[in-house]
Design a protein around this motif. Structure first.
Motif, PDB file in Angstrom:
ATOM      1  N   ARG A  33      -6.090   4.644  -7.601  1.00 15.58           N
ATOM      2  CA  ARG A  33      -5.499   5.530  -6.863  1.00 15.58           C
ATOM      3  C   ARG A  33      -4.969   4.800  -6.101  1.00 15.58           C
ATOM      4  O   ARG A  33      -3.396   5.001  -6.108  1.00 15.58           O
ATOM      5  CB  ARG A  33      -6.015   6.502  -7.252  1.00 15.58           C
ATOM      6  N   ALA A  60      -0.393   4.575  -5.971  1.00 20.53           N
ATOM      7  CA  ALA A  60       0.456   4.718  -5.671  1.00 20.53           C
ATOM      8  C   ALA A  60       0.850   4.049  -5.412  1.00 20.53           C
ATOM      9  O   ALA A  60       1.480   3.413  -4.843  1.00 20.53           O
ATOM     10  CB  ALA A  60      -0.969   4.846  -4.783  1.00 20.53           C
ATOM     11  N   ASP A  72       4.644   5.406  -0.259  1.00 26.46           N
ATOM     12  CA  ASP A  72       3.909   6.637  -0.809  1.00 26.46           C
ATOM     13  C   ASP A  72       2.963   7.140  -0.199  1.00 26.46           C
ATOM     14  O   ASP A  72       1.604   7.092   0.098  1.00 26.46           O
ATOM     15  CB  ASP A  72       4.362   7.032  -2.159  1.00 26.46           C
ATOM     16  N   GLU A 130       1.354  10.178  -0.939  1.00 22.57           N
ATOM     17  CA  GLU A 130      -0.122  10.641  -1.645  1.00 22.57           C
ATOM     18  C   GLU A 130      -1.047   9.742  -0.974  1.00 22.57           C
ATOM     19  O   GLU A 130      -1.842  10.030  -1.943  1.00 22.57           O
ATOM     20  CB  GLU A 130       0.577   9.726  -2.365  1.00 22.57           C
ATOM     21  N   ASP A 148      -0.155   7.567 -15.956  1.00 20.86           N
ATOM     22  CA  ASP A 148       0.294   8.317 -15.332  1.00 20.86           C
ATOM     23  C   ASP A 148       0.743   8.173 -13.937  1.00 20.86           C
ATOM     24  O   ASP A 148       1.664   9.101 -14.189  1.00 20.86           O
ATOM     25  CB  ASP A 148      -1.819   8.903 -14.851  1.00 20.86           C
ATOM     26  N   SER A 149       0.734   6.718 -13.394  1.00 18.61           N
ATOM     27  CA  SER A 149       1.305   7.336 -12.401  1.00 18.61           C
ATOM     28  C   SER A 149       3.034   6.793 -12.750  1.00 18.61           C
ATOM     29  O   SER A 149       4.311   7.115 -12.161  1.00 18.61           O
ATOM     30  CB  SER A 149       0.940   5.066 -11.679  1.00 18.61           C
ATOM     31  N   GLN A 171       4.055   8.045 -15.979  1.00 21.17           N
ATOM     32  CA  GLN A 171       4.613   9.564 -16.262  1.00 21.17           C
ATOM     33  C   GLN A 171       5.069  10.302 -14.969  1.00 21.17           C
ATOM     34  O   GLN A 171       5.547  10.775 -14.826  1.00 21.17           O
ATOM     35  CB  GLN A 171       3.589   9.690 -16.701  1.00 21.17           C
ATOM     36  N   SER A 172       4.312  10.029 -13.438  1.00 19.07           N
ATOM     37  CA  SER A 172       4.580  11.036 -12.519  1.00 19.07           C
ATOM     38  C   SER A 172       6.408  10.058 -12.111  1.00 19.07           C
ATOM     39  O   SER A 172       6.990  10.859 -11.718  1.00 19.07           O
ATOM     40  CB  SER A 172       3.320  10.515 -11.590  1.00 19.07           C
ATOM     41  N   SER A 173       6.273   9.085 -12.520  1.00 17.79           N
ATOM     42  CA  SER A 173       7.702   8.472 -11.521  1.00 17.79           C
ATOM     43  C   SER A 173       8.556   8.670 -12.480  1.00 17.79           C
ATOM     44  O   SER A 173       9.808   9.124 -11.919  1.00 17.79           O
ATOM     45  CB  SER A 173       7.252   6.810 -11.782  1.00 17.79           C
ATOM     46  N   HIS A 182       8.901  11.216 -13.994  1.00 14.38           N
ATOM     47  CA  HIS A 182       9.129  13.146 -13.472  1.00 14.38           C
ATOM     48  C   HIS A 182       9.859  13.337 -12.483  1.00 14.38           C
ATOM     49  O   HIS A 182      10.201  14.033 -12.321  1.00 14.38           O
ATOM     50  CB  HIS A 182       7.635  13.348 -14.082  1.00 14.38           C
ATOM     51  N   GLY A 183       8.849  12.144 -12.145  1.00 15.18           N
ATOM     52  CA  GLY A 183       9.697  12.440  -9.989  1.00 15.18           C
ATOM     53  C   GLY A 183      11.544  12.511 -10.287  1.00 15.18           C
ATOM     54  O   GLY A 183      11.781  12.729  -9.581  1.00 15.18           O
ATOM     55  N   LYS A 236      13.765  15.119 -12.152  1.00 13.56           N
ATOM     56  CA  LYS A 236      13.925  15.908 -10.915  1.00 13.56           C
ATOM     57  C   LYS A 236      15.014  15.881  -9.919  1.00 13.56           C
ATOM     58  O   LYS A 236      15.589  17.100  -9.667  1.00 13.56           O
ATOM     59  CB  LYS A 236      12.455  16.242 -10.260  1.00 13.56           C
TER      60      LYS A 236
END
Length: 331
Positions: free
Chosen positions: A24, A28, A32, A35, A208-209, A211-213, A215-216, A219
């Motif tokens: 993780r 990251a 960041d 995180e 996951d990473s 998807q998080s990027s 999603h960010g 927004k």
């Protein structure tokens, strides 16, 4: 004949946890720090019952900037504080050594700057964060209201996490720091494939990473200019390229422990493995069934995980294959 395998100073559960944290940290988003701090905190929380976690960075010989503070489930605002010449902050800066509550019963924690609870601390540790030239640039600190939770293994794990954090948080530490990070504990290098389950885990974290990027970006996209959107998309593209390259590199490695996972298990370990695979029994239920202590069961399970090369309890069945009959024959 190859070199004998070095015995790890960590339990199988701790190895799995630190390998996951290593993955993780490596995945990251670049730069960041928040995180990175959160990943480190969550790993330590999984190792020990802690109430307070904070990262402090030295601005100068008398000023400490605390960008990340977490106390009893709450993220607190950053702080900048002055500290004196005789407190823990000065001692850590000058000594570059780990401080443990057990060293002096916590006496030094009461001197100087405090960012956790003001009373009720029963255990804790404070570690130096080292810069590119091995100079102390900051600290990692934990406190607990429960005595005896910061064990030798927890401190060793925290020291390793602090090094892993700084190799990514300060890229100037260079490749040499990466080499040194895994020299003493090669079992913690997440890019080293232990088995195919590790490769699957790595792929899951990559997605996951990603998807998080995405999603960010979704927004905040309405507030960004075309140039900023292009930059964000380029960062995501680079993440994809980097991750696919790492996965490809791992895919060509030969898994280390898949040849005969049963070969090194004792008869008792085989018996416990069968109860886990066939009946999904908890440690407590296994202890009751076999008339042994739960602590003894936990030790056996830890040995099983380490010997067959899986990171999680639910990976035992996978590692042993379609093997209930094979298990019974081996017992």
């Amino acid at each position: 004949m190859g070199e004998p395998k070095q015995q790890s100073r960590f339990s199988a559960e701790t190895i799995a946890l630190l390998r996951s944290a290593d993955r993780r940290i490596r995945l990251a988003p670049p730069g960041d720090l928040f995180e990175l701090y959160a990943i480190t905190r969550r790993a330590i929380e999984a190792l020990a019952n802690i109430d307070t976690f904070y990262i402090g960075m030295y601005r100068d010989e008398r000023t400490l900037v605390v960008p990340y503070r977490f106390h009893r489930g709450q993220l607190l605002r950053p702080e900048i504080s002055k500290f004196g010449r005789h407190g823990i902050s000065t001692w850590l800066l000058n000594s570059a050594k780990t401080y443990r509550f057990s060293d002096d019963g916590g006496r030094m924690l009461t001197v100087g700057v405090r960012f956790g609870a003001t009373e009720g601390v029963r255990d804790g540790a404070m570690l130096p964060l080292l810069g590119p030239n091995r100079e102390v640039v900051g600290m990692l600190s934990v406190e607990s209201s429960v005595a005896g939770v910061i064990t030798d293994e927890v401190v060793l794990a925290m020291e390793w996490l602090a090094k892993a954090l700084m190799t990514v948080a300060q890229p100037a530490t260079g490749n040499k720091a990466n080499v040194e990070l895994y020299r003493e504990h090669p079992e913690l290098q997440s890019s080293r494939v232990v088995n195919s389950l590790d490769l699957l885990h790595e792929a899951t974290l990559v997605f996951d990473s990603l998807q998080s990027s995405l999603h960010g970006l979704s927004k905040k996209i309405a507030r960004l200019s075309k140039a900023q959107i292009a930059e964000e998309l380029d960062n995501i593209r680079m993440l994809c390229l980097k991750s696919s390259s790492e996965l490809a590199s791992q895919a060509v490695q030969k898994p280390q422990d898949e040849a005969d996972p049963l070969a090194t298990l004792t008869s008792r370990e085989l018996e416990i493995a069968e109860l886990i695979v066939e009946e999904s029994l908890s440690n407590a239920a296994i202890a009751q069934r076999l008339l042994i202590s739960e602590k003894t069961v936990k030790i056996h399970v830890s040995n099983i995980l380490q010997k067959i090369g899986v990171s999680r309890r639910d990976g035992i069945a996978w590692a042993l294959g379609r093997g209930s009959a094979k298990l019974r024959d081996s017992v």
